[in-house]
Write a protein that holds these residues in place. Structure first.
Motif, PDB file in Angstrom:
ATOM      1  N   PHE A   9      34.631   6.177 -22.186  1.00  0.00           N
ATOM      2  CA  PHE A   9      34.874   6.228 -20.742  1.00  0.00           C
ATOM      3  C   PHE A   9      33.753   5.602 -19.915  1.00  0.00           C
ATOM      4  CE2 PHE A   9      37.230   9.629 -22.743  1.00  0.00           C
ATOM      5  CZ  PHE A   9      38.495   9.362 -22.264  1.00  0.00           C
ATOM      6  N   TYR A  10      32.810   4.921 -20.550  1.00  0.00           N
ATOM      7  CA  TYR A  10      31.711   4.286 -19.830  1.00  0.00           C
ATOM      8  C   TYR A  10      32.142   3.055 -19.033  1.00  0.00           C
ATOM      9  CZ  TYR A  10      27.869   6.979 -21.891  1.00  0.00           C
ATOM     10  OH  TYR A  10      27.000   7.962 -22.247  1.00  0.00           O
ATOM     11  N   VAL A  11      33.354   2.583 -19.184  1.00  0.00           N
ATOM     12  CA  VAL A  11      33.789   1.385 -18.450  1.00  0.00           C
ATOM     13  C   VAL A  11      34.329   1.716 -17.060  1.00  0.00           C
ATOM     14  CG1 VAL A  11      34.280   0.105 -20.547  1.00  0.00           C
ATOM     15  CG2 VAL A  11      36.093   1.397 -19.460  1.00  0.00           C
ATOM     16  N   PHE A  12      34.362   2.986 -16.681  1.00  0.00           N
ATOM     17  CA  PHE A  12      34.947   3.354 -15.397  1.00  0.00           C
ATOM     18  C   PHE A  12      33.946   3.679 -14.289  1.00  0.00           C
ATOM     19  CE2 PHE A  12      38.295   4.328 -18.519  1.00  0.00           C
ATOM     20  CZ  PHE A  12      39.213   3.383 -18.086  1.00  0.00           C
ATOM     21  N   PRO A  13      32.835   4.364 -14.523  1.00  0.00           N
ATOM     22  CA  PRO A  13      31.916   4.653 -13.416  1.00  0.00           C
ATOM     23  C   PRO A  13      31.246   3.374 -12.901  1.00  0.00           C
ATOM     24  CG  PRO A  13      31.452   6.070 -15.289  1.00  0.00           C
ATOM     25  CD  PRO A  13      32.430   5.047 -15.740  1.00  0.00           C
ATOM     26  N   THR A  14      31.225   3.221 -11.592  1.00  0.00           N
ATOM     27  CA  THR A  14      30.638   2.024 -10.988  1.00  0.00           C
ATOM     28  C   THR A  14      29.627   2.408  -9.918  1.00  0.00           C
ATOM     29  OG1 THR A  14      32.387   1.918  -9.331  1.00  0.00           O
ATOM     30  CG2 THR A  14      32.724   0.657 -11.353  1.00  0.00           C
ATOM     31  N   GLU A  15      28.794   1.449  -9.591  1.00  0.00           N
ATOM     32  CA  GLU A  15      27.864   1.590  -8.480  1.00  0.00           C
ATOM     33  C   GLU A  15      28.005   0.376  -7.583  1.00  0.00           C
ATOM     34  OE1 GLU A  15      23.820   2.537  -9.246  1.00  0.00           O
ATOM     35  OE2 GLU A  15      24.320   3.939 -10.834  1.00  0.00           O
ATOM     36  N   ASN A  19      25.325  -6.190  -2.018  1.00  0.00           N
ATOM     37  CA  ASN A  19      26.245  -7.228  -1.551  1.00  0.00           C
ATOM     38  C   ASN A  19      27.700  -6.741  -1.525  1.00  0.00           C
ATOM     39  OD1 ASN A  19      26.793  -7.107  -4.257  1.00  0.00           O
ATOM     40  ND2 ASN A  19      26.359  -9.255  -4.675  1.00  0.00           N
ATOM     41  N   GLY A  20      27.950  -5.477  -1.843  1.00  0.00           N
ATOM     42  CA  GLY A  20      29.284  -4.903  -1.768  1.00  0.00           C
ATOM     43  C   GLY A  20      30.083  -4.977  -3.066  1.00  0.00           C
ATOM     44  N   LEU A  21      29.559  -5.623  -4.097  1.00  0.00           N
ATOM     45  CA  LEU A  21      30.263  -5.724  -5.375  1.00  0.00           C
ATOM     46  C   LEU A  21      30.029  -4.471  -6.206  1.00  0.00           C
ATOM     47  CD1 LEU A  21      29.450  -9.422  -6.328  1.00  0.00           C
ATOM     48  CD2 LEU A  21      31.561  -8.519  -5.332  1.00  0.00           C
ATOM     49  N   LEU A  22      31.023  -4.120  -7.004  1.00  0.00           N
ATOM     50  CA  LEU A  22      30.913  -2.956  -7.881  1.00  0.00           C
ATOM     51  C   LEU A  22      30.551  -3.411  -9.291  1.00  0.00           C
ATOM     52  CD1 LEU A  22      34.058  -0.930  -6.773  1.00  0.00           C
ATOM     53  CD2 LEU A  22      31.680  -0.501  -6.173  1.00  0.00           C
ATOM     54  N   PHE A  23      29.534  -2.796  -9.865  1.00  0.00           N
ATOM     55  CA  PHE A  23      29.135  -3.070 -11.236  1.00  0.00           C
ATOM     56  C   PHE A  23      29.158  -1.762 -12.008  1.00  0.00           C
ATOM     57  CE2 PHE A  23      27.639  -6.881  -9.258  1.00  0.00           C
ATOM     58  CZ  PHE A  23      27.732  -7.841 -10.242  1.00  0.00           C
ATOM     59  N   LEU A  24      29.396  -1.864 -13.307  1.00  0.00           N
ATOM     60  CA  LEU A  24      29.452  -0.663 -14.136  1.00  0.00           C
ATOM     61  C   LEU A  24      28.091   0.006 -14.176  1.00  0.00           C
ATOM     62  CD1 LEU A  24      31.646  -1.805 -17.157  1.00  0.00           C
ATOM     63  CD2 LEU A  24      32.343  -0.800 -14.993  1.00  0.00           C
ATOM     64  N   THR A  25      28.093   1.306 -14.130  1.00  0.00           N
ATOM     65  CA  THR A  25      26.851   2.059 -14.130  1.00  0.00           C
ATOM     66  C   THR A  25      26.136   1.952 -15.462  1.00  0.00           C
ATOM     67  OG1 THR A  25      27.825   3.606 -12.573  1.00  0.00           O
ATOM     68  CG2 THR A  25      25.883   4.355 -13.759  1.00  0.00           C
ATOM     69  N   TYR A  26      26.865   2.044 -16.555  1.00  0.00           N
ATOM     70  CA  TYR A  26      26.247   2.072 -17.870  1.00  0.00           C
ATOM     71  C   TYR A  26      26.077   0.691 -18.480  1.00  0.00           C
ATOM     72  CZ  TYR A  26      27.033   7.012 -17.396  1.00  0.00           C
ATOM     73  OH  TYR A  26      27.021   8.300 -16.936  1.00  0.00           O
ATOM     74  N   TYR A  27      26.775  -0.309 -17.939  1.00  0.00           N
ATOM     75  CA  TYR A  27      26.632  -1.705 -18.366  1.00  0.00           C
ATOM     76  C   TYR A  27      26.472  -2.547 -17.105  1.00  0.00           C
ATOM     77  CZ  TYR A  27      28.593   0.234 -22.634  1.00  0.00           C
ATOM     78  OH  TYR A  27      28.827   1.005 -23.735  1.00  0.00           O
ATOM     79  N   PRO A  28      25.273  -2.602 -16.543  1.00  0.00           N
ATOM     80  CA  PRO A  28      25.093  -3.188 -15.218  1.00  0.00           C
ATOM     81  C   PRO A  28      25.391  -4.689 -15.121  1.00  0.00           C
ATOM     82  CG  PRO A  28      23.087  -2.086 -15.959  1.00  0.00           C
ATOM     83  CD  PRO A  28      24.065  -2.013 -17.051  1.00  0.00           C
ATOM     84  N   ARG A  29      25.495  -5.386 -16.217  1.00  0.00           N
ATOM     85  CA  ARG A  29      25.769  -6.817 -16.133  1.00  0.00           C
ATOM     86  C   ARG A  29      27.273  -7.117 -16.008  1.00  0.00           C
ATOM     87  NH1 ARG A  29      27.529  -9.148 -20.748  1.00  0.00           N
ATOM     88  NH2 ARG A  29      27.493  -7.864 -22.599  1.00  0.00           N
ATOM     89  N   ILE A  30      28.126  -6.100 -16.135  1.00  0.00           N
ATOM     90  CA  ILE A  30      29.576  -6.296 -16.074  1.00  0.00           C
ATOM     91  C   ILE A  30      30.088  -5.829 -14.713  1.00  0.00           C
ATOM     92  CG2 ILE A  30      31.793  -5.666 -17.078  1.00  0.00           C
ATOM     93  CD1 ILE A  30      30.378  -5.316 -19.744  1.00  0.00           C
ATOM     94  N   GLN A  31      30.750  -6.741 -14.013  1.00  0.00           N
ATOM     95  CA  GLN A  31      31.309  -6.424 -12.706  1.00  0.00           C
ATOM     96  C   GLN A  31      32.668  -5.754 -12.877  1.00  0.00           C
ATOM     97  OE1 GLN A  31      31.800  -9.778 -10.142  1.00  0.00           O
ATOM     98  NE2 GLN A  31      32.717  -8.577  -8.507  1.00  0.00           N
ATOM     99  N   HIS A  32      32.905  -4.716 -12.095  1.00  0.00           N
ATOM    100  CA  HIS A  32      34.180  -4.001 -12.132  1.00  0.00           C
ATOM    101  C   HIS A  32      35.297  -4.933 -11.666  1.00  0.00           C
ATOM    102  CE1 HIS A  32      37.305  -1.183 -10.750  1.00  0.00           C
ATOM    103  NE2 HIS A  32      36.867  -0.447 -11.760  1.00  0.00           N
ATOM    104  N   GLY A  33      36.342  -5.073 -12.480  1.00  0.00           N
ATOM    105  CA  GLY A  33      37.461  -5.932 -12.153  1.00  0.00           C
ATOM    106  C   GLY A  33      37.318  -7.368 -12.630  1.00  0.00           C
TER     107      GLY A  33
END
Length: 133
Positions: A9-15, A19-33
């Motif tokens: 379930f680490y692919v769902f929490p974002t920060e 600049n307004g973009l959402l990135f994964l909390t546990y994998y910060p180099r991957i942008q949500h979506g």
């Protein structure tokens, strides 16, 4: 089991970044979506289906059928060696402890807000303590 199940379930929490973009909390180099995130979803679904649901269904299938299997046996020690920490009449408590550990770990993996995480964890602890009484 619990720590590997949480990693599903680490692919769902974002920060949200400045600049307004959402990135994964546990994998910060991957942008949500993004394409990388979408490529992770099938692996996540397969892992959740086979590993998490498969293991939980295996344990609860065993707990469901244990009384019927126990009625056929004459040796208590042989049957309840797997559930050695609990009295034979409380064999089902293994499932409660497993669910408690999974919910506790998922609350810490999925919820990012520290206040919600603390309150949710306290709800799990209180519910578990009430069930023990």
């Amino acid at each position: 089991f619990v720590q590997v199940a949480v990693m599903v379930f680490y692919v769902f929490p974002t920060e949200e970044m400045p600049n307004g973009l959402l990135f994964l909390t546990y994998y910060p180099r991957i942008q949500h979506g993004s394409d990388d995130w979408v490529a992770l979803l099938p692996c996540t679904a397969v892992a959740a289906l086979f590993y998490v649901a498969g293991f939980l269904s295996f344990v609860f299938y065993g707990l469901w059928n244990l009384p019927r299997l126990y009625a056929r046996r004459t040796d208590d020690v042989e049957m309840f060696a797997f559930f050695g920490d609990y009295r034979p009449s409380m064999y089902w408590w293994t499932g409660v402890v497993l669910l408690y550990e999974v919910f506790f770990a998922l609350a810490n993996a999925v919820v990012i807000n520290p206040y919600v995480r603390v309150y949710l964890t306290m709800v799990f602890v209180i519910c578990f303590a009430v069930m023990e009484i």
